[in-house]
Design a protein around this motif. Structure first.
Motif, PDB file in Angstrom:
ATOM      1  N   GLY A 427       0.792  -1.221   0.000  1.00 44.02           N
ATOM      2  CA  GLY A 427       0.000   0.000   0.000  1.00 44.02           C
ATOM      3  C   GLY A 427       0.823   1.270   0.000  1.00 44.02           C
ATOM      4  O   GLY A 427       0.298   2.355   0.296  1.00 44.02           O
ATOM      5  N   ASP A 428       2.118   1.164  -0.335  1.00 43.02           N
ATOM      6  CA  ASP A 428       2.986   2.345  -0.400  1.00 43.02           C
ATOM      7  C   ASP A 428       3.002   2.865  -1.829  1.00 43.02           C
ATOM      8  O   ASP A 428       3.887   2.534  -2.626  1.00 43.02           O
ATOM      9  CB  ASP A 428       4.395   1.987   0.068  1.00 43.02           C
ATOM     10  CG  ASP A 428       5.282   3.202   0.296  1.00 43.02           C
ATOM     11  OD1 ASP A 428       5.005   4.259  -0.307  1.00 43.02           O
ATOM     12  OD2 ASP A 428       6.252   3.085   1.068  1.00 43.02           O
ATOM     13  N   ALA A 429       2.018   3.671  -2.170  1.00 41.22           N
ATOM     14  CA  ALA A 429       1.860   4.133  -3.543  1.00 41.22           C
ATOM     15  C   ALA A 429       3.027   4.991  -4.000  1.00 41.22           C
ATOM     16  O   ALA A 429       3.486   4.873  -5.155  1.00 41.22           O
ATOM     17  CB  ALA A 429       0.552   4.923  -3.668  1.00 41.22           C
ATOM     18  N   ALA A 434       7.498   5.702  -7.709  1.00 45.92           N
ATOM     19  CA  ALA A 434       8.870   6.178  -7.901  1.00 45.92           C
ATOM     20  C   ALA A 434       9.779   5.062  -8.395  1.00 45.92           C
ATOM     21  O   ALA A 434      10.596   5.249  -9.306  1.00 45.92           O
ATOM     22  CB  ALA A 434       9.398   6.754  -6.595  1.00 45.92           C
ATOM     23  N   THR A 435       9.612   3.878  -7.808  1.00 49.95           N
ATOM     24  CA  THR A 435      10.465   2.749  -8.206  1.00 49.95           C
ATOM     25  C   THR A 435      10.149   2.308  -9.624  1.00 49.95           C
ATOM     26  O   THR A 435      11.060   1.973 -10.405  1.00 49.95           O
ATOM     27  CB  THR A 435      10.271   1.576  -7.217  1.00 49.95           C
ATOM     28  OG1 THR A 435      10.483   2.025  -5.891  1.00 49.95           O
ATOM     29  CG2 THR A 435      11.249   0.456  -7.522  1.00 49.95           C
ATOM     30  N   ALA A 464       0.156  -3.218 -11.958  1.00 57.55           N
ATOM     31  CA  ALA A 464      -0.060  -2.964 -10.532  1.00 57.55           C
ATOM     32  C   ALA A 464      -0.043  -1.468 -10.235  1.00 57.55           C
ATOM     33  O   ALA A 464      -0.891  -0.963  -9.489  1.00 57.55           O
ATOM     34  CB  ALA A 464       1.011  -3.687  -9.711  1.00 57.55           C
ATOM     35  N   VAL A 465       0.910  -0.749 -10.839  1.00 52.68           N
ATOM     36  CA  VAL A 465       0.983   0.690 -10.627  1.00 52.68           C
ATOM     37  C   VAL A 465      -0.189   1.399 -11.299  1.00 52.68           C
ATOM     38  O   VAL A 465      -0.758   2.361 -10.748  1.00 52.68           O
ATOM     39  CB  VAL A 465       2.343   1.239 -11.149  1.00 52.68           C
ATOM     40  CG1 VAL A 465       2.342   2.768 -11.124  1.00 52.68           C
ATOM     41  CG2 VAL A 465       3.477   0.691 -10.322  1.00 52.68           C
ATOM     42  N   ALA A 466      -0.580   0.911 -12.460  1.00 52.29           N
ATOM     43  CA  ALA A 466      -1.749   1.502 -13.130  1.00 52.29           C
ATOM     44  C   ALA A 466      -2.989   1.362 -12.256  1.00 52.29           C
ATOM     45  O   ALA A 466      -3.832   2.265 -12.200  1.00 52.29           O
ATOM     46  CB  ALA A 466      -1.956   0.825 -14.479  1.00 52.29           C
ATOM     47  N   LEU A 468      -3.020   1.422  -9.050  1.00 54.64           N
ATOM     48  CA  LEU A 468      -2.914   2.451  -8.019  1.00 54.64           C
ATOM     49  C   LEU A 468      -3.413   3.797  -8.533  1.00 54.64           C
ATOM     50  O   LEU A 468      -4.112   4.524  -7.851  1.00 54.64           O
ATOM     51  CB  LEU A 468      -1.462   2.587  -7.555  1.00 54.64           C
ATOM     52  CG  LEU A 468      -0.898   1.505  -6.653  1.00 54.64           C
ATOM     53  CD1 LEU A 468       0.600   1.751  -6.412  1.00 54.64           C
ATOM     54  CD2 LEU A 468      -1.637   1.463  -5.323  1.00 54.64           C
ATOM     55  N   ARG A 469      -3.033   4.097  -9.775  1.00 49.79           N
ATOM     56  CA  ARG A 469      -3.422   5.386 -10.330  1.00 49.79           C
ATOM     57  C   ARG A 469      -4.932   5.461 -10.557  1.00 49.79           C
ATOM     58  O   ARG A 469      -5.544   6.496 -10.329  1.00 49.79           O
ATOM     59  CB  ARG A 469      -2.682   5.605 -11.660  1.00 49.79           C
ATOM     60  CG  ARG A 469      -1.176   5.857 -11.451  1.00 49.79           C
ATOM     61  CD  ARG A 469      -0.427   6.000 -12.753  1.00 49.79           C
ATOM     62  NE  ARG A 469       0.985   6.258 -12.494  1.00 49.79           N
ATOM     63  CZ  ARG A 469       1.985   5.751 -13.195  1.00 49.79           C
ATOM     64  NH1 ARG A 469       1.726   4.904 -14.196  1.00 49.79           N
ATOM     65  NH2 ARG A 469       3.231   6.050 -12.897  1.00 49.79           N
ATOM     66  N   ARG A 470      -5.528   4.340 -10.938  1.00 52.00           N
ATOM     67  CA  ARG A 470      -6.978   4.332 -11.129  1.00 52.00           C
ATOM     68  C   ARG A 470      -7.691   4.569  -9.794  1.00 52.00           C
ATOM     69  O   ARG A 470      -8.670   5.285  -9.708  1.00 52.00           O
ATOM     70  CB  ARG A 470      -7.426   3.005 -11.747  1.00 52.00           C
ATOM     71  CG  ARG A 470      -7.092   2.882 -13.231  1.00 52.00           C
ATOM     72  CD  ARG A 470      -7.857   1.730 -13.853  1.00 52.00           C
ATOM     73  NE  ARG A 470      -7.504   0.459 -13.264  1.00 52.00           N
ATOM     74  CZ  ARG A 470      -6.502  -0.300 -13.677  1.00 52.00           C
ATOM     75  NH1 ARG A 470      -5.761   0.090 -14.694  1.00 52.00           N
ATOM     76  NH2 ARG A 470      -6.252  -1.475 -13.092  1.00 52.00           N
ATOM     77  N   SER A 471      -7.130   3.925  -8.746  1.00 56.02           N
ATOM     78  CA  SER A 471      -7.754   4.087  -7.430  1.00 56.02           C
ATOM     79  C   SER A 471      -7.566   5.500  -6.907  1.00 56.02           C
ATOM     80  O   SER A 471      -8.438   6.060  -6.225  1.00 56.02           O
ATOM     81  CB  SER A 471      -7.185   3.078  -6.424  1.00 56.02           C
ATOM     82  OG  SER A 471      -5.803   3.310  -6.222  1.00 56.02           O
ATOM     83  N   ASP A 472      -6.404   6.129  -7.253  1.00 54.94           N
ATOM     84  CA  ASP A 472      -6.188   7.524  -6.862  1.00 54.94           C
ATOM     85  C   ASP A 472      -7.173   8.449  -7.539  1.00 54.94           C
ATOM     86  O   ASP A 472      -7.660   9.420  -6.973  1.00 54.94           O
ATOM     87  CB  ASP A 472      -4.752   7.973  -7.221  1.00 54.94           C
ATOM     88  CG  ASP A 472      -3.722   7.292  -6.348  1.00 54.94           C
ATOM     89  OD1 ASP A 472      -4.112   6.746  -5.306  1.00 54.94           O
ATOM     90  OD2 ASP A 472      -2.535   7.307  -6.711  1.00 54.94           O
TER      91      ASP A 472
END
Length: 473
Positions: A427-429, A434-435, A464-466, A468-472
């Motif tokens: 859960g560390d978006a 950044a990574t 996985a990062v995408a 996160l962005r959708r949830s943001d």
């Protein structure tokens, strides 16, 4: 399981007051001077303290571990009741207690010490002691038995009750008289099997034939206890080593050395097979046996302990070794890898961090930082893994040749992708994004075959990062 005596102390202030003074077991100061935990991961609960800053812990749920404020720790007793019996009947002011003394001598020592205590600070000592023995239901066993229990507990401190400083991960000291020799521990099964083999026990031969780990310990035992009459046994063990080859070749070589040293021509076929043709004649075999004597190291016994399933014994040995290791890059690297094989990623990362600090070349820093990043991620410290990858990127810079050399670029890129996925799961978006951004830059720099090989992992990390962005959004 709740300890009966501990519950009594917590529910009876009158008894707790007596254990605190004069017997120096104060349940009112159940805390330690620093954060600590057991290397084994077992439970640890502070239950009392003394006036020197030392702490009594309930270790593993039942046993009592004592830790001083100066960095030493020892298993004190197998229960709180047993610990209180020792504190009450062999109190801290009895300084000349020893297992070398008999019952009458121990009684004389305690009487003399008690008399001084009554005169100096505890005039009601007899009544206080009697009240505790009765109130806590403590047995009144012979003092020699109490001393023996205390020393037995101390010798069982390791491996299950090794105490670590939680911040630095260094181990608390244990007096040498309580330390166990890992070499003796791992050789014990082999020595037992060897004695059975020498007595003609057919079952022992079958067990050694079927069990590669027992066979290894047996060969090691024979190496350290050589007898002329062992040649037939050595031949049989070497035959089994040849027939059941494993990744562990050292004991096969030891058995071959022992057989070759006898200089028997009839053993040449066996020796050729064991040494892949290195030994071709009898005289040469004898010379080889004399010249090729291996040296046992601490890692020899750690490896054998691990193979025997004695993981905690191996862990204790490695942690003690790490605590005593200075700026020795080769030793730190071996310790880091050995601890990782045990699954102790936190201690492996400690060794690896020190190893990284010794690197003098950009490539050395990049390689060891990559390993540190993997270990930090595996131990669960994702921020530290991110810092290690930053050091790897800084070490390599933009030198494309260095990135491609021996697949280093691929390895570091792979760690970025793994860390991205771990950060998403945690859960560390911010860390994940950044990574992944750094991973994207690296994927543009490394060789195309490496990019292709990392394709599935890269796609998984991007998705996985995408997410996160959708949830943001």
């Amino acid at each position: 399981m709740t300890d009966r005596v501990l519950e009594l102390l917590r529910s009876r202030p009158d008894l707790a007051e007596l254990t605190a003074f004069p017997f120096n077991f104060d349940v009112g100061r159940a805390y330690h001077v620093e954060s600590v935990h057991l290397a084994s991961g077992a439970s640890l609960e502070p239950i009392a303290g003394d006036d020197t800053g030392g702490t009594y812990f309930l270790s593993g749920g039942t046993a009592v571990l004592y830790a001083s404020s100066e960095g030493s720790a020892v298993l004190f007793a197998d229960s709180v009741g047993e610990a209180l019996e020792m504190r009450v009947r062999l109190p801290w002011w009895c300084e000349n207690i020893s297992s070398e003394l008999g019952e009458e001598e121990l009684l004389a020592e305690t009487r003399e010490a008690d008399e001084e205590a009554r005169e100096e600070f505890a005039p009601e000592l007899d009544a206080q002691r009697a009240a505790l023995i009765t109130g806590l239901g403590l047995p009144e066993r012979p003092l020699v038995e109490l001393v023996a229990l205390s020393e037995s507990a101390g010798r069982r401190t390791e491996p299950d009750h090794l105490l670590l400083n939680s911040d630095e991960l260094c181990a608390y000291r244990l007096h040498e008289s309580y330390r166990q020799s890992l070499r003796e521990i791992v050789l014990a099964p082999g020595r037992e099997a060897l004695e059975r083999l020498r007595s003609g026990d057919a079952d022992a031969l079958r067990e050694a034939a079927e069990d590669a780990v027992l066979r290894a310990a047996t060969v090691r035992a024979m190496w350290h206890d050589r007898r002329d009459g062992d040649l037939p046994l050595l031949r049989l063990l070497l035959e089994h080593e040849n027939a059941r080859r494993t990744d562990w070749y050292r004991e096969r070589r030891l058995a071959a050395l022992l057989v070759a040293a006898h200089g028997r021509p009839e053993d040449l076929p066996l020796l050729r097979a064991a040494t892949h043709g290195e030994v071709t004649d009898t005289a040469g075999g004898v010379e080889w046996a004399i010249a090729a004597v291996p040296e046992d190291s601490e890692f020899t016994w750690v490896e054998l302990a691990h193979r025997q399933g004695r993981v905690e014994h191996a862990r204790v040995a490695l942690i003690r070794m790490l605590d005593g290791t200075g700026p020795d890059a080769d030793r730190l690297r071996e310790l880091s890898r050995a601890l990782e094989r045990l699954g102790d990623h936190a201690q492996a990362a400690r060794a690896q961090f020190n190893l990284l600090s010794l690197q003098e070349t950009a490539r050395g820093r990049a390689v060891e930082a990559y390993v540190l990043a993997r270990l930090e991620r595996l131990k669960g410290d994702l921020a530290a893994a991110g810092r290690a990858l930053e050091r790897a990127r800084a070490a390599v810079g933009t030198d494309a040749t260095e990135w491609h050399r021996r697949g280093l670029g691929r390895l570091i890129t792979e760690q970025h992708l793994e860390l991205t996925l771990a950060a998403v799961e945690a859960g560390d978006a911010n860390l994940a994004k950044a990574t992944m951004a750094h991973a994207g830059v690296l994927l543009d720099r490394i060789a195309k075959p490496s990019v292709k090989a990392l394709g599935p992992l890269s796609a998984q990390a991007k998705w996985a990062v995408a997410g996160l962005r959708r949830s943001d959004g």
